[in-house]
Design a protein around this motif. Structure first.
Motif, PDB file in Angstrom:
ATOM      1  N   VAL A   1       5.541  13.067  -1.357  1.00 28.40           N
ATOM      2  CA  VAL A   1       5.591  13.113  -2.818  1.00 28.40           C
ATOM      3  C   VAL A   1       6.938  12.618  -3.335  1.00 28.40           C
ATOM      4  CG1 VAL A   1       5.399  14.651  -4.821  1.00 28.40           C
ATOM      5  CG2 VAL A   1       3.970  15.034  -2.818  1.00 28.40           C
ATOM      6  N   ILE A   2       7.986  12.790  -2.549  1.00 27.98           N
ATOM      7  CA  ILE A   2       9.331  12.440  -2.998  1.00 27.98           C
ATOM      8  C   ILE A   2       9.589  10.938  -2.917  1.00 27.98           C
ATOM      9  CG2 ILE A   2      11.789  12.732  -2.458  1.00 27.98           C
ATOM     10  CD1 ILE A   2      11.142  15.572  -1.553  1.00 27.98           C
ATOM     11  N   ILE A   3       9.068  10.275  -1.878  1.00 27.45           N
ATOM     12  CA  ILE A   3       9.413   8.875  -1.620  1.00 27.45           C
ATOM     13  C   ILE A   3       9.044   7.930  -2.769  1.00 27.45           C
ATOM     14  CG2 ILE A   3       8.820   6.890  -0.165  1.00 27.45           C
ATOM     15  CD1 ILE A   3      10.962   8.640   1.005  1.00 27.45           C
ATOM     16  N   PRO A   4       7.802   7.940  -3.294  1.00 27.00           N
ATOM     17  CA  PRO A   4       7.475   6.949  -4.343  1.00 27.00           C
ATOM     18  C   PRO A   4       8.389   6.996  -5.565  1.00 27.00           C
ATOM     19  CG  PRO A   4       5.482   7.937  -3.464  1.00 27.00           C
ATOM     20  CD  PRO A   4       6.617   8.722  -2.902  1.00 27.00           C
TER      21      PRO A   4
ATOM     22  N   VAL B   1       9.462  -4.277  -1.557  1.00 21.28           N
ATOM     23  CA  VAL B   1       8.722  -4.426  -0.303  1.00 21.28           C
ATOM     24  C   VAL B   1       9.093  -3.311   0.665  1.00 21.28           C
ATOM     25  CG1 VAL B   1       8.360  -5.924   1.701  1.00 21.28           C
ATOM     26  CG2 VAL B   1       8.488  -6.918  -0.587  1.00 21.28           C
ATOM     27  N   GLY B   2      10.384  -3.011   0.758  1.00 18.93           N
ATOM     28  CA  GLY B   2      10.807  -1.899   1.613  1.00 18.93           C
ATOM     29  C   GLY B   2      10.233  -0.568   1.167  1.00 18.93           C
ATOM     30  N   GLN B   3      10.164  -0.351  -0.140  1.00 19.88           N
ATOM     31  CA  GLN B   3       9.570   0.882  -0.655  1.00 19.88           C
ATOM     32  C   GLN B   3       8.093   0.976  -0.284  1.00 19.88           C
ATOM     33  OE1 GLN B   3       9.510   1.078  -4.912  1.00 19.88           O
ATOM     34  NE2 GLN B   3       8.398   3.011  -4.968  1.00 19.88           N
ATOM     35  N   TYR B   4       7.388  -0.150  -0.328  1.00 17.10           N
ATOM     36  CA  TYR B   4       5.960  -0.160  -0.002  1.00 17.10           C
ATOM     37  C   TYR B   4       5.715   0.304   1.437  1.00 17.10           C
ATOM     38  CZ  TYR B   4       1.393  -2.102   1.218  1.00 17.10           C
ATOM     39  OH  TYR B   4       0.108  -2.253   1.683  1.00 17.10           O
ATOM     40  N   TYR B   5       6.480  -0.238   2.376  1.00 14.63           N
ATOM     41  CA  TYR B   5       6.280   0.135   3.780  1.00 14.63           C
ATOM     42  C   TYR B   5       6.800   1.548   4.072  1.00 14.63           C
ATOM     43  CZ  TYR B   5       4.717  -4.538   4.994  1.00 14.63           C
ATOM     44  OH  TYR B   5       3.994  -5.701   5.082  1.00 14.63           O
ATOM     45  N   LEU B   6       7.801   1.990   3.343  1.00 20.57           N
ATOM     46  CA  LEU B   6       8.278   3.361   3.522  1.00 20.57           C
ATOM     47  C   LEU B   6       7.235   4.364   3.027  1.00 20.57           C
ATOM     48  CD1 LEU B   6      10.732   4.944   4.524  1.00 20.57           C
ATOM     49  CD2 LEU B   6      11.605   4.924   2.175  1.00 20.57           C
ATOM     50  N   GLU B   7       6.577   4.038   1.926  1.00 15.99           N
ATOM     51  CA  GLU B   7       5.504   4.902   1.427  1.00 15.99           C
ATOM     52  C   GLU B   7       4.343   4.953   2.416  1.00 15.99           C
ATOM     53  OE1 GLU B   7       4.277   3.779  -2.456  1.00 15.99           O
ATOM     54  OE2 GLU B   7       6.272   3.983  -3.332  1.00 15.99           O
ATOM     55  N   ARG B   8       4.019   3.824   3.038  1.00 17.01           N
ATOM     56  CA  ARG B   8       2.952   3.806   4.025  1.00 17.01           C
ATOM     57  C   ARG B   8       3.288   4.708   5.210  1.00 17.01           C
ATOM     58  NH1 ARG B   8      -1.008   0.042   4.729  1.00 17.01           N
ATOM     59  NH2 ARG B   8      -0.619   0.084   6.981  1.00 17.01           N
TER      60      ARG B   8
ATOM     61  N   GLY C   1       0.212  11.033   7.310  1.00 18.56           N
ATOM     62  CA  GLY C   1      -0.293  12.377   7.536  1.00 18.56           C
ATOM     63  C   GLY C   1      -1.333  12.825   6.539  1.00 18.56           C
ATOM     64  N   SER C   2      -1.495  12.067   5.426  1.00 12.66           N
ATOM     65  CA  SER C   2      -2.447  12.468   4.388  1.00 12.66           C
ATOM     66  C   SER C   2      -3.683  11.592   4.335  1.00 12.66           C
ATOM     67  CB  SER C   2      -1.747  12.444   3.019  1.00 12.66           C
ATOM     68  OG  SER C   2      -1.267  11.135   2.730  1.00 12.66           O
ATOM     69  N   LEU C   3      -3.650  10.417   4.961  1.00 13.58           N
ATOM     70  CA  LEU C   3      -4.791   9.509   4.953  1.00 13.58           C
ATOM     71  C   LEU C   3      -5.289   9.309   6.382  1.00 13.58           C
ATOM     72  CD1 LEU C   3      -3.467   6.764   2.491  1.00 13.58           C
ATOM     73  CD2 LEU C   3      -4.995   8.672   1.965  1.00 13.58           C
ATOM     74  N   ARG C   4      -6.610   9.297   6.532  1.00 15.55           N
ATOM     75  CA  ARG C   4      -7.180   9.079   7.860  1.00 15.55           C
ATOM     76  C   ARG C   4      -6.938   7.659   8.343  1.00 15.55           C
ATOM     77  NH1 ARG C   4     -13.028  12.280   7.858  1.00 15.55           N
ATOM     78  NH2 ARG C   4     -12.163  14.387   7.525  1.00 15.55           N
ATOM     79  N   SER C   5      -7.055   6.716   7.442  1.00 18.14           N
ATOM     80  CA  SER C   5      -6.794   5.321   7.791  1.00 18.14           C
ATOM     81  C   SER C   5      -6.049   4.675   6.632  1.00 18.14           C
ATOM     82  CB  SER C   5      -8.101   4.567   8.068  1.00 18.14           C
ATOM     83  OG  SER C   5      -8.937   4.588   6.921  1.00 18.14           O
TER      84      SER C   5
ATOM     85  N   PRO D   1      -5.096  -1.801   4.497  1.00 15.50           N
ATOM     86  CA  PRO D   1      -4.388  -2.937   5.110  1.00 15.50           C
ATOM     87  C   PRO D   1      -3.257  -3.430   4.218  1.00 15.50           C
ATOM     88  CG  PRO D   1      -6.522  -3.628   4.249  1.00 15.50           C
ATOM     89  CD  PRO D   1      -6.489  -2.142   4.145  1.00 15.50           C
ATOM     90  N   THR D   2      -2.219  -3.893   4.863  1.00 16.07           N
ATOM     91  CA  THR D   2      -1.096  -4.469   4.134  1.00 16.07           C
ATOM     92  C   THR D   2      -1.470  -5.874   3.648  1.00 16.07           C
ATOM     93  OG1 THR D   2      -0.144  -5.444   6.123  1.00 16.07           O
ATOM     94  CG2 THR D   2       0.483  -3.168   5.599  1.00 16.07           C
ATOM     95  N   PRO D   3      -0.692  -6.435   2.710  1.00 10.66           N
ATOM     96  CA  PRO D   3      -0.983  -7.820   2.282  1.00 10.66           C
ATOM     97  C   PRO D   3      -1.000  -8.813   3.433  1.00 10.66           C
ATOM     98  CG  PRO D   3       0.525  -6.780   0.742  1.00 10.66           C
ATOM     99  CD  PRO D   3       0.349  -5.823   1.882  1.00 10.66           C
ATOM    100  N   LEU D   4      -0.109  -8.662   4.414  1.00 15.80           N
ATOM    101  CA  LEU D   4      -0.117  -9.568   5.562  1.00 15.80           C
ATOM    102  C   LEU D   4      -1.373  -9.384   6.407  1.00 15.80           C
ATOM    103  CD1 LEU D   4       3.605  -9.430   6.745  1.00 15.80           C
ATOM    104  CD2 LEU D   4       2.437 -11.280   5.540  1.00 15.80           C
ATOM    105  N   GLN D   5      -1.806  -8.145   6.588  1.00 15.13           N
ATOM    106  CA  GLN D   5      -3.030  -7.890   7.346  1.00 15.13           C
ATOM    107  C   GLN D   5      -4.251  -8.460   6.630  1.00 15.13           C
ATOM    108  OE1 GLN D   5      -2.853  -3.630   7.745  1.00 15.13           O
ATOM    109  NE2 GLN D   5      -1.635  -3.707   9.625  1.00 15.13           N
ATOM    110  N   ARG D   6      -4.289  -8.335   5.295  1.00 16.12           N
ATOM    111  CA  ARG D   6      -5.401  -8.933   4.546  1.00 16.12           C
ATOM    112  C   ARG D   6      -5.378 -10.440   4.652  1.00 16.12           C
ATOM    113  NH1 ARG D   6      -4.149  -4.832   0.603  1.00 16.12           N
ATOM    114  NH2 ARG D   6      -2.948  -6.361  -0.597  1.00 16.12           N
ATOM    115  N   LEU D   7      -4.172 -11.030   4.634  1.00 18.52           N
ATOM    116  CA  LEU D   7      -4.069 -12.489   4.761  1.00 18.52           C
ATOM    117  C   LEU D   7      -4.552 -12.940   6.124  1.00 18.52           C
ATOM    118  CD1 LEU D   7      -3.124 -15.192   3.615  1.00 18.52           C
ATOM    119  CD2 LEU D   7      -0.833 -14.683   4.485  1.00 18.52           C
ATOM    120  N   ARG D   8      -4.161 -12.223   7.188  1.00 15.60           N
ATOM    121  CA  ARG D   8      -4.631 -12.589   8.533  1.00 15.60           C
ATOM    122  C   ARG D   8      -6.141 -12.447   8.638  1.00 15.60           C
ATOM    123  NH1 ARG D   8      -0.351  -9.067  10.404  1.00 15.60           N
ATOM    124  NH2 ARG D   8       1.560 -10.241  10.830  1.00 15.60           N
TER     125      ARG D   8
END
Length: 312
Positions: free
Chosen positions: A212-215, A273-280, A285-289, A292-299
């Motif tokens: 909750v604190i990170i975003p 961008v760093g904030q995005y990956y830090l939030e992920r 611990g709160s999401l089962r899956s 996908p990241t933008p790079l994963q969607r692009l691949r």
């Protein structure tokens, strides 16, 4: 007279199944509002582009001064003061959030007064107060150290105190909200295992509250990068001040402001961008899956395109 019911002989296909289904003709819904709004936005953007193209701006100066040594020095100082102020604000935020939640009325009241004061006054005013502190305290004396206040309160220290103390008040509320988001059963279970209050906070509550604190903390840091431009009031050589110094000698005021804006946009984009990956990371611990990241969607899209080309 009994009713006669036609029965389908066993093994025979019903007539309804023998008739092929009719092809469904899908008619897409027309969204005229989308087209109108898109045209309005394009027209506004075209108007702004035309207006700037007709302005008296020496655009060749922008790339020439973009990597000027003075600009790069100011850029480095901006990152330095932003990171240092955010680190100070984070430490103070955790400290005063814990004090605010304490059952001790003295510590909770002091924390409330700190948050009330530094959130209630503009950060620009706070910077000026620290920078002009020598007007009321000419000598800095704490017993074991004595010196002129003008020598102690340097532009960097004034900027650090002005930005860091102000940020600490906002971070205290963010951390407090994160701590209160953790179920009280976690604290009760930790105490039942014999863990102290401090160890429970450090090992159980705060790690769970980070999600909750990170975003909002990331948003605060990005805001800090922009708010750091106010340190020109205390004569600190940041990015904006470097741009203003060059503008004062070259008379390229708008051009240097554009240069500063480009660097501020670059900084906020990189740290976003760093904030995005830090939030992920803290959302695992709160999401089962994780999505996908933008790079994963692009691949994935590229692999799908390659498979379709191979199939052809």
């Amino acid at each position: 007279m009994s009713d006669k019911i036609d029965k389908v002989p066993s093994g025979a296909t019903p007539i309804a199944d023998q008739i092929p289904p009719m092809a469904i003709k899908a008619i897409p819904v027309r969204h005229f509002g989308r087209w109108i709004s898109a045209l309005v936005v394009i027209a506004v953007l075209a108007g702004l582009t035309y207006a700037f193209s007709q302005g008296n701006v020496r655009w060749a100066t922008v790339p020439d001064k973009l990597f000027d040594p003075s600009i790069l020095t100011g850029l480095r100082n901006t990152i330095y003061i932003s990171v240092a102020s955010m680190a100070l604000g984070l430490v103070l935020g955790v400290l005063f959030a814990v004090m605010r939640l304490s059952k001790n009325p003295v510590t909770s009241t002091v924390a409330w007064l700190y948050i009330w004061f530094f959130r209630g006054t503009p950060v620009y005013v706070q910077l000026l107060i620290w920078f002009n502190l020598a007007l009321i305290f000419p000598i800095f004396n704490i017993g074991f150290y004595r010196d002129e206040m003008t020598d102690v309160m340097t532009p960097f220290l004034a900027a650090l105190l002005g930005l860091g103390l102000n940020e600490g008040a906002y971070m205290a509320e963010i951390v407090r909200a994160g701590i209160q988001s953790v179920d009280e059963g976690q604290t009760e279970a930790s105490h039942a295992l014999g863990m102290s209050q401090a160890k429970t906070m450090r090992r159980v509550v705060l790690p769970q509250a980070m999600r909750v604190i990170i975003p909002p903390s990331g948003n605060e840091f990005i805001n800090m990068l922009k708010t750091s431009s106010l340190v020109v009031a205390v004569q600190y050589q940041d990015l904006l001040r470097s741009a203003q110094d060059i503008a004062a000698t070259s008379f390229a005021v708008m051009e240097m402001l554009i240069v500063a804006s480009i660097w501020y946009l670059a900084l906020t984009s990189v740290f976003s961008v760093g904030q995005y990956y830090l939030e992920r990371r803290y959302a695992r611990g709160s999401l089962r899956s994780l999505p996908p990241t933008p790079l994963q969607r692009l691949r994935a899209n590229l692999n799908m395109f390659r498979r379709s080309e191979v199939a052809k």
